[in-house]
Design an enzyme around this catalytic site. Sequence first.
Site, short mmCIF file in Angstrom:
data_model
loop_
_atom_site.label_atom_id
_atom_site.label_comp_id
_atom_site.label_asym_id
_atom_site.label_seq_id
_atom_site.Cartn_x
_atom_site.Cartn_y
_atom_site.Cartn_z
N CYS A 222 -8.87 77.71 -122.95
CA CYS A 222 -9.66 76.81 -122.69
C CYS A 222 -9.91 77.05 -124.60
O CYS A 222 -11.54 77.97 -125.22
CB CYS A 222 -11.55 77.29 -122.12
SG CYS A 222 -11.89 75.96 -121.68
N CYS B 14 -14.24 76.38 -124.01
CA CYS B 14 -14.82 77.51 -123.98
C CYS B 14 -15.25 78.26 -125.27
O CYS B 14 -16.16 79.31 -125.34
CB CYS B 14 -13.60 78.42 -122.90
SG CYS B 14 -13.53 77.50 -121.48
#
Length: 115
Positions: A39, A42
Amino acid sequence: MKNAKPVANSKRIKVLNNKNFKAATKRGVVLLDFWALWCGPCKIIAPTLNEIADSQTDFMVAKVNVDHNQQLAQKFKVRNIPTMLILKDGKEAGRIVGVKTKRTILKEVDAVMAG
């Protein structure tokens, strides 16, 4: 990948999983980041969460890898990551979706702690 570490590590961030989640979150306030290694957003938010974890003692900062703990992601209906939940005594009291500033995150946590 089974032992994949959070994107950025602070010694103060607790890594939670299906086994230790309930005991770790049953008391107090927890800022819980649902993340995955693949991600991109993230990775962007990780340094901010490290700063928060390193500077706060009033609440715990924790991470849950959604790829390894799908039951927790499903339980809390996490559809997008990063999703940060603010838990108070084990129950969801707030939710932040996406990359946010340190100030915005702390404001949300403070609101839960005050309420």
